[in-house]
Design an enzyme around this catalytic site. Sequence first.
Site, mmCIF file in Angstrom:
data_model
loop_
_atom_site.group_PDB
_atom_site.id
_atom_site.type_symbol
_atom_site.label_atom_id
_atom_site.label_comp_id
_atom_site.label_asym_id
_atom_site.label_seq_id
_atom_site.Cartn_x
_atom_site.Cartn_y
_atom_site.Cartn_z
ATOM 1 N N ARG A 192 0.830 -1.331 -0.063
ATOM 2 C CA ARG A 192 0.095 0.169 0.061
ATOM 3 C C ARG A 192 0.946 1.051 -0.143
ATOM 4 O O ARG A 192 2.064 1.194 0.856
ATOM 5 C CB ARG A 192 -0.853 -0.065 1.262
ATOM 6 C CG ARG A 192 -1.896 1.055 1.526
ATOM 7 C CD ARG A 192 -2.413 0.976 2.637
ATOM 8 N NE ARG A 192 -3.435 -0.018 2.711
ATOM 9 C CZ ARG A 192 -3.753 -0.820 3.822
ATOM 10 N NH1 ARG A 192 -3.243 -0.264 5.109
ATOM 11 N NH2 ARG A 192 -4.529 -1.925 4.018
ATOM 12 N N ARG A 220 -1.334 6.289 10.125
ATOM 13 C CA ARG A 220 -1.330 5.843 8.514
ATOM 14 C C ARG A 220 -1.490 6.864 7.602
ATOM 15 O O ARG A 220 -1.515 8.076 7.802
ATOM 16 C CB ARG A 220 -2.749 4.815 8.590
ATOM 17 C CG ARG A 220 -2.572 3.813 9.395
ATOM 18 C CD ARG A 220 -1.597 2.618 8.989
ATOM 19 N NE ARG A 220 -1.795 1.455 9.786
ATOM 20 C CZ ARG A 220 -2.601 0.295 9.449
ATOM 21 N NH1 ARG A 220 -3.408 0.438 8.710
ATOM 22 N NH2 ARG A 220 -2.531 -0.739 10.483
ATOM 23 N N LYS A 228 -2.880 0.865 15.342
ATOM 24 C CA LYS A 228 -2.761 1.898 14.152
ATOM 25 C C LYS A 228 -3.397 3.218 14.637
ATOM 26 O O LYS A 228 -4.302 3.235 15.414
ATOM 27 C CB LYS A 228 -3.385 1.176 12.803
ATOM 28 C CG LYS A 228 -4.862 1.122 12.977
ATOM 29 C CD LYS A 228 -5.325 0.366 12.038
ATOM 30 C CE LYS A 228 -6.726 -0.215 12.113
ATOM 31 N NZ LYS A 228 -7.311 -0.899 11.386
ATOM 32 N N LYS A 247 -5.233 6.838 12.763
ATOM 33 C CA LYS A 247 -5.610 7.441 11.431
ATOM 34 C C LYS A 247 -6.224 8.800 11.609
ATOM 35 O O LYS A 247 -6.814 9.291 12.550
ATOM 36 C CB LYS A 247 -6.804 6.846 10.660
ATOM 37 C CG LYS A 247 -6.453 5.120 10.404
ATOM 38 C CD LYS A 247 -7.785 4.278 10.036
ATOM 39 C CE LYS A 247 -7.230 2.824 9.694
ATOM 40 N NZ LYS A 247 -8.288 1.937 9.143
ATOM 41 N N CYS A 306 -15.381 -3.372 1.449
ATOM 42 C CA CYS A 306 -13.598 -3.871 1.776
ATOM 43 C C CYS A 306 -13.361 -4.798 0.817
ATOM 44 O O CYS A 306 -14.099 -5.386 0.227
ATOM 45 C CB CYS A 306 -13.514 -4.264 3.384
ATOM 46 S SG CYS A 306 -14.408 -5.769 3.890
ATOM 47 N N CYS A 319 -7.904 -11.312 2.204
ATOM 48 C CA CYS A 319 -7.613 -10.913 3.660
ATOM 49 C C CYS A 319 -7.968 -11.960 4.472
ATOM 50 O O CYS A 319 -8.914 -12.759 4.558
ATOM 51 C CB CYS A 319 -9.038 -9.864 3.942
ATOM 52 S SG CYS A 319 -9.029 -9.279 5.706
ATOM 53 N N CYS A 361 -15.945 -8.681 7.678
ATOM 54 C CA CYS A 361 -15.770 -8.882 9.102
ATOM 55 C C CYS A 361 -16.121 -7.660 9.908
ATOM 56 O O CYS A 361 -16.398 -6.568 9.348
ATOM 57 C CB CYS A 361 -14.349 -9.678 9.331
ATOM 58 S SG CYS A 361 -12.923 -8.152 9.541
ATOM 59 N N CYS A 379 -13.374 -2.045 7.824
ATOM 60 C CA CYS A 379 -12.476 -1.314 6.733
ATOM 61 C C CYS A 379 -13.267 -0.619 5.780
ATOM 62 O O CYS A 379 -13.030 0.265 5.046
ATOM 63 C CB CYS A 379 -11.600 -2.498 6.237
ATOM 64 S SG CYS A 379 -10.318 -2.908 7.562
#
Length: 557
Positions: free
Chosen positions: A75, A144, A208, A210, A431, A437, A476, A480
């Site tokens: 990414r 991120r 993470k 954001k 997502c 994934c 899930c 995302c």
Amino acid sequence: MTDKNNLSPVERIKTGSNGLRGTLKESLLDDFTGAIREDDQTLIKFHGMYQQDDRDRREERVAKKLEWLYSYMIRLRLPGGFLTSEQWAGLHEIAENHSTGVIKITTRQTIQLHGILKSHVRPTIQNFNLQHLDSIAACGDVNRNVTCTSNPSESPMHQVVYELAGKISEMCLPKTKSYYDLWIDDELLIDRKTEEDPLYQDRYLPRKLKIGIAIPPNNDVDVFINDIALIAIVEDDRIVGYNIAAGGGLGATHGNDATYARLASLLGFVDTEEKLLKAVYEIITVQRDFGNRSDRKLSRLKYTIDKLGIEGYRNEVEKRCGFALEPAREFKFEQRKDRYGWTQNHEGKWFYTLFVEHGRVLDTEDYPLKSGLLKIAETGNVNFRFTCNQNLILSDIGEEDKAEIEHLLKEHGISGYTEKASALRKNSVACVALNTCSLALAEGQRYLPVLVTKIEPILEKHGLQDEDITIRMTGCPNGCGRSPNAEIGFVGTAYGKYNLHIGGDRLGMRLNTKFKENIGEEEILQTLDELFGIYLKGRHSEETFGDFSYRYLQTIP
């Protein structure tokens, strides 16, 4: 603060990694497996990568006594989501030579490539480097990709927040040079003193983080889902400061009530960019020092804020900043979507926003999208900007070049595809989910287009086909695809099964609520048919589906 004797295994991997190097060099040299060593699978995330495998082929591989078909997703770090035409052409070639060939636009305004074999990882990153692109900190327990409003009609304010996104990204980069050491020049000599990192130290963040920046009245970045949400306050056509909110995050875990989706809470207002950067920095240091490092399911900033309380978190940030945050200023969002088609900015430059379903740029038999975008890039008369709704803006087009770009858009069916897509489809997000994934329980981007095709006739039956209803799907509960922040949200529970959520608002200011659990397609369509019928009969004037369904939920015992 977390007990140092009760750290998660990931914390020990980070602190013992020698600046995120670990044994990655040795892992890459191991030709006997397509995978890398277990600890290195954690560290590679900080370099912008995930180890994945093709889950569609697991059973076949196991039956043949072969290991899973491992590959890597890489990414890019693209604060504000911008590429030149030359960079897009370079990306096209890299995707062709090293990945599945699909260029994937993400919900965080960047690009990722899938299916990169281990032997292709270094060549891929080296080719990115030749395009002046990198994947540093695009994944992992760090800040991120920084997102900002992408719509050109906000210019010149758009340029201000775009530059701010770059400054925040640069400020929050890890200081280790391991990325260049491992992927660009393995003979590089590193001065360890230059790697001392006052922000991340040697432990980085608990999870993470954001950051997003929005300019009202358009919340196209879904700003409140971020750990740190920045809202530009505009007076007399100029930005006079920023509201700062913190604690957003949509991930949860099925069956674990201690985990939950949350929108960011307002902390206050700052009137200068200098104060803003300082406040963002110290919000991160408080999370670094107070975040949960024992249980990664409870380690995002939202849980730290709820543990300390909003006042407690703000007080600690202000103490570290050396100044107090002013009370938050008033603002108003009026929409949360991309403006498709042609628009012109204050400088007379033209922009074309095209619909890219779930961000998948590829060629199909009847729609040569990827080839068409390459032809457009080869003109050299356009830049590429990405939106948080997984779409693409062809930007900065001169009046003298507009006709040529318009011709290429028509020739490759791109403008026609954008114009014909339904309102529901244009407001859909999904997502990646299966097949790559590892966390996916159900389908996402491969299935939502099929489901939308089946929902469209139901909307037409009720005369609702032009409604801008937001619909989002995740494979899930990790969020995302931002399904908790949609009017209609699907959260995967098992293959072909989803929890159905309704009641989110259209502007991104209210999360939705679980309405039905673990249902399949037939029940999904039947339920939506019933809900649309109730909505048509019971809605107030100009009431959105999300607002009506939120009100409807209150009537259910």
